[in-house]
Motif scaffolding. Structure first.
Motif, PDB file in Angstrom:
ATOM      1  N   THR A 278       0.825  -1.211   0.000  1.00  0.00           N
ATOM      2  CA  THR A 278       0.000   0.000   0.000  1.00  0.00           C
ATOM      3  C   THR A 278       0.858   1.259   0.000  1.00  0.00           C
ATOM      4  O   THR A 278       0.348   2.350  -0.194  1.00  0.00           O
ATOM      5  N   GLY A 279       2.160   1.096   0.207  1.00  0.00           N
ATOM      6  CA  GLY A 279       3.016   2.282   0.218  1.00  0.00           C
ATOM      7  C   GLY A 279       4.389   2.007  -0.340  1.00  0.00           C
ATOM      8  O   GLY A 279       5.366   2.662   0.023  1.00  0.00           O
ATOM      9  N   GLY A 280       4.504   1.035  -1.237  1.00  0.00           N
ATOM     10  CA  GLY A 280       5.776   0.795  -1.898  1.00  0.00           C
ATOM     11  C   GLY A 280       6.640  -0.257  -1.255  1.00  0.00           C
ATOM     12  O   GLY A 280       7.728  -0.552  -1.760  1.00  0.00           O
ATOM     13  N   ALA A 281       6.194  -0.861  -0.145  1.00  0.00           N
ATOM     14  CA  ALA A 281       6.995  -1.926   0.470  1.00  0.00           C
ATOM     15  C   ALA A 281       6.965  -3.165  -0.422  1.00  0.00           C
ATOM     16  O   ALA A 281       5.952  -3.451  -1.056  1.00  0.00           O
ATOM     17  N   PRO A 282       8.071  -3.910  -0.472  1.00  0.00           N
ATOM     18  CA  PRO A 282       8.148  -5.023  -1.425  1.00  0.00           C
ATOM     19  C   PRO A 282       7.383  -6.261  -0.972  1.00  0.00           C
ATOM     20  O   PRO A 282       7.363  -6.589   0.213  1.00  0.00           O
TER      21      PRO A 282
ATOM     22  N   ASP B 138      19.209  -0.423  -8.395  1.00  0.00           N
ATOM     23  CA  ASP B 138      18.679   0.859  -7.898  1.00  0.00           C
ATOM     24  C   ASP B 138      17.165   0.957  -8.140  1.00  0.00           C
ATOM     25  O   ASP B 138      16.663   1.969  -8.600  1.00  0.00           O
ATOM     26  N   ASN B 139      16.467  -0.107  -7.829  1.00  0.00           N
ATOM     27  CA  ASN B 139      15.011  -0.165  -8.002  1.00  0.00           C
ATOM     28  C   ASN B 139      14.376  -0.359  -6.628  1.00  0.00           C
ATOM     29  O   ASN B 139      14.475  -1.431  -6.023  1.00  0.00           O
ATOM     30  N   ARG B 140      13.710   0.670  -6.121  1.00  0.00           N
ATOM     31  CA  ARG B 140      13.152   0.624  -4.777  1.00  0.00           C
ATOM     32  C   ARG B 140      11.853  -0.175  -4.683  1.00  0.00           C
ATOM     33  O   ARG B 140      11.283  -0.293  -3.599  1.00  0.00           O
ATOM     34  N   THR B 141      11.360  -0.703  -5.782  1.00  0.00           N
ATOM     35  CA  THR B 141      10.147  -1.514  -5.722  1.00  0.00           C
ATOM     36  C   THR B 141      10.462  -2.996  -5.552  1.00  0.00           C
ATOM     37  O   THR B 141       9.560  -3.790  -5.312  1.00  0.00           O
ATOM     38  N   THR B 142      11.723  -3.374  -5.698  1.00  0.00           N
ATOM     39  CA  THR B 142      12.110  -4.782  -5.561  1.00  0.00           C
ATOM     40  C   THR B 142      12.467  -5.089  -4.108  1.00  0.00           C
ATOM     41  O   THR B 142      12.781  -4.192  -3.322  1.00  0.00           O
TER      42      THR B 142
ATOM     43  N   ALA C 188       7.968  -3.606  -9.499  1.00  0.00           N
ATOM     44  CA  ALA C 188       8.043  -5.048  -9.269  1.00  0.00           C
ATOM     45  C   ALA C 188       6.714  -5.637  -8.840  1.00  0.00           C
ATOM     46  O   ALA C 188       6.429  -6.807  -9.104  1.00  0.00           O
ATOM     47  N   SER C 189       5.881  -4.847  -8.168  1.00  0.00           N
ATOM     48  CA  SER C 189       4.608  -5.382  -7.692  1.00  0.00           C
ATOM     49  C   SER C 189       3.669  -5.711  -8.847  1.00  0.00           C
ATOM     50  O   SER C 189       2.719  -6.481  -8.682  1.00  0.00           O
ATOM     51  N   ARG C 190       3.936  -5.140 -10.031  1.00  0.00           N
ATOM     52  CA  ARG C 190       3.087  -5.391 -11.196  1.00  0.00           C
ATOM     53  C   ARG C 190       3.788  -6.228 -12.263  1.00  0.00           C
ATOM     54  O   ARG C 190       3.232  -6.461 -13.337  1.00  0.00           O
ATOM     55  N   ALA C 191       4.994  -6.665 -11.964  1.00  0.00           N
ATOM     56  CA  ALA C 191       5.754  -7.436 -12.949  1.00  0.00           C
ATOM     57  C   ALA C 191       5.091  -8.796 -13.172  1.00  0.00           C
ATOM     58  O   ALA C 191       4.714  -9.464 -12.209  1.00  0.00           O
TER      59      ALA C 191
END
Length: 452
Positions: free
Chosen positions: A318-322, A330-334, A387-390
Motif C-alpha cells: 500500500t506504500g511501496g513496500a516489497p 537501484d530499483n526501490r520496488t524490488t 516489481a509489484s506489477r511485474a
C-alpha cells in the motif's frame, strides 16, 4: 564520549563522572533486558556477568509469558541464564546522567552458549563467514513515528487518534527537520556521543515519521548499534514527553516503517568482494551467488524479516513496500536492491520493517547468502519498473501463517540455523498467531457489531 575501555571507566568512576552501569542482553524481539548496578560493584564483580531469568527468551514483545517453549518453562524451574558483558561494547549513556552501558552475550549456567540468543546466532554466521575469508559489513535504515503523547496518554487513548509530531508528509523536508530540531537534534547528538555515527536524519512520508541512517560497520557492531539506538530513541522521546513507535504499520491509512538493511562482504585486505566492473550488473560471482542465496531462501526465512502479525500489513504494497521475490539495480520496488560501485557496492534487503530484531535479520541474510555462495545459486535478470506489477514474479509470504508454514517445512533453515533455533522462533510466531485469533479486534467491531 563514545566507547570506553575498563581503564577509562575506572578513571571516570574515580572522578565521579560515572556511577551506574547498565548490563544488558538482547531478547528475541531485539529489546534490551538486564540490570543496573553501581559502577563500583561492576568493577569489583560485575564484569563476570549477571544472572537473569531465562523467561526473557520465552515471552513476547509485551512480556506475555508462554509455557510451551522447550528452552524454559515451569519444568525447568524458570531457570537462570547469565549475561556476560562484552567489554568491547562499553560506552557512555549521556542522556542518563553519570551512566554507562555494556551489552552482553547469553550463556547457560554451565557456561555453554544459549543457542537461541540473537547475538550468538549472528556471531555463529560471522564465524562461518570468517572461516571462508569474508568480513561482513552492514548498515541499517530505521523509520519510526513520533507522537506528542506520553505512554500514559497513548494508553488512555488505546493507541488510537494519537497526535503526531507533525500532521503532514515531510519527505526530505529541511524546514520541518529544523523546526523539530529541539528533539531530533538531541537524538542525533546523543547517538553520536555514544559511538553510533550517523549518516543522515530525514523526514519521511508518514505523519510524524522520521528515518535515521547509521554509518556502515562490521555486522555485529551494526546490530549492536541498531539495538542501542532503537532503545535510545524511545528513552529520549519519553524524557521529552513524546512517544515513539517502531511498529511496521501503526495505522491503516498511514505509511509503514521500514528497516532496510544493507550488506556487503569484504576480504582481509579491505576489498569489497561484491563489486566487479567487468561482470554483468557490476556484481562479482560472489555478489551474485550471495544475492541468489538470499532470494532462494527469503520465503523460508521470512519469519526473521517479518516476525509479527502487523509486519505483513506494511508488506501489502500500500506504500511501496516489497512483496515480490525480485531484485533490481537501484530499483526501490524490488525486495533486493543492488546499488553503489567500488567500496560502496552493496545489496539492500528492503523486506524488513522497523519492528525487526536486527541481529536476526543479519543472521538470516548471512546464512542464506553464504549458502548461495556455497551452492553457486545465480540470479536471473533484474526486474525493471514496478516489481509489484511485474508479470510472473513469485510472491513473498503474505502473512504470518504463510511464513510459519515456509519455515516449518524448511530443512535448509534447520541445517543453517539449527533445529533448536528454528523450533524456538516457530513457537514464538505460533503463539503470536494464536493470541491474535483469540482477540476481538476493532476491525471486527466495525465490521459486524451494527450489522449482525
Amino acid at each position: 564520549m563514545g566507547k570506553i575501555d575498563v581503564e577509562q571507566l575506572k578513571d571516570r568512576v574515580q572522578n565521579g563522572e560515572i556511577d551506574m552501569i547498565t548490563v544488558a542482553g538482547v531478547d528475541m524481539q531485539g529489546k534490551l533486558f538486564g540490570k543496573k548496578m553501581p559502577a563500583r560493584f561492576f568493577l569489583e564483580d560485575g564484569q563476570d556477568g549477571i544472572h537473569t531469568c531465562a523467561i526473557n527468551f520465552i515471552w513476547d514483545v509485551s512480556l506475555k509469558f508462554a509455557e510451551n517453549y522447550a528452552f524454559c518453562n515451569f519444568d525447568t524451574g524458570l531457570h537462570d541464564i547469565k549475561v556476560v558483558p562484552d567489554l568491547g561494547t562499553l560506552r557512555d549513556y549521556p542522556w542518563i546522567p553519570k551512566n554507562a552501558i555494556v551489552l552482553g552475550d547469553i550463556y547457560n549456567k554451565d557456561g555453554t552458549e544459549v543457542s537461541i540468543a540473537p547475538r550468538h546466532m549472528l556471531k555463529k554466521q560471522l564465524k562461518k563467514a570468517e572461516a571462508l575469508g569474508y568480513r561482513a559489513f552492514a548498515a541499517s535504515e530505521m523509520e519510526f513515528y513520533i507522537f506528542k503523547e506520553t505512554v500514559d496518554s497513548a494508553r488512555a487513548k488505546q493507541f488510537s487518534n494519537l497526535q503526531p509530531l507533525f500532521s503532514y508528509p515531510i519527505d526530505y523536508s529541511i524546514y520541518r527537520l529544523n523546526v523539530d530540531d529541539w528533539f531530533l537534534g538531541q537524538v542525533a547528538r546523543h547517538l553520536e556521543a555514544i559511538g553510533i555515527p550517523l549518516e543522515a536524519v530525514k523526514g519521511e512520508w508518514g505523519n510524524g515519521q522520521i528515518e535515521i541512517n547509521v554509518k556502515y560497520a562490521e555486522a555485529l557492531e551494526m546490530a549492536d548499534r541498531t539495538a542501542l539506538y532503537k532503545n535510545a530513541i524511545k528513552e529520549i522521546a519519553a524524557q521529552n514527553n513524546l512517544m515513539v513507535t517502531f511498529m511496521a504499520k501503526h495505522d491503516t491509512n498511514d505509511s509503514g516503517s521500514s528497516g532496510h538493511t544493507h550488506i556487503s562482504l569484504w576480504n582481509e585486505h579491505g576489498t569489497n568482494l561484491f563489486y566487479d566492473a567487468d561482470h554483468p550488473y557490476r556484481l562479482s560471482d560472489t555478489g551474485r551467488y550471495f544475492l541468489g542465496g538470499m532470494m532462494a531462501l527469503a520465503p523460508e526465512l521470512m519469519l526473521f524479516y517479518a516476525p509479527y502479525i502487523n509486519s505483513y500489513k506494511r508488506l501489502a504494497n500500500t506504500g511501496g513496500a516489497p512483496n515480490t521475490l525480485t531484485w533490481g539495480e537501484d530499483n526501490r520496488t524490488t525486495s533486493f536492491r543492488v546499488d553503489g560501485k567500488g567500496k560502496s557496492c552493496r545489496i539492500e534487503n528492503r523486506i524488513p520493517g522497523s519492528d525487526v530484531n536486527h541481529y536476526l535479520v543479519l543472521t538470516a541474510m548471512l546464512a542464506s547468502g553464504l549458502y548461495g555462495i556455497e551452492h553457486q545459486i545465480d540470479i536471473a535478470a533484474p526486474t525493471t519498473g514496478d516489481a509489484s506489477r511485474a508479470p510472473g514474479v513469485k510472491r513473498l509470504p503474505a502473512n504470518l501463517a504463510e511464513a510459519i508454514n515456509q519455515l516449518e517445512q524448511s530443512e535448509i533453515a534447520r541445517q543453517l540455523l539449527g533445529t533448536e533455533v528454528v523450533e524456538h522462533y516457530l513457537t514464538a510466531a505460533k503463539n503470536e498467531l494464536n493470541d491474535y485469533f483469540l482477540e476481538v479486534t476493532d476491525w471486527e467491531r466495525k465490521k459486524y457489531f451494527e450489522f449482525i
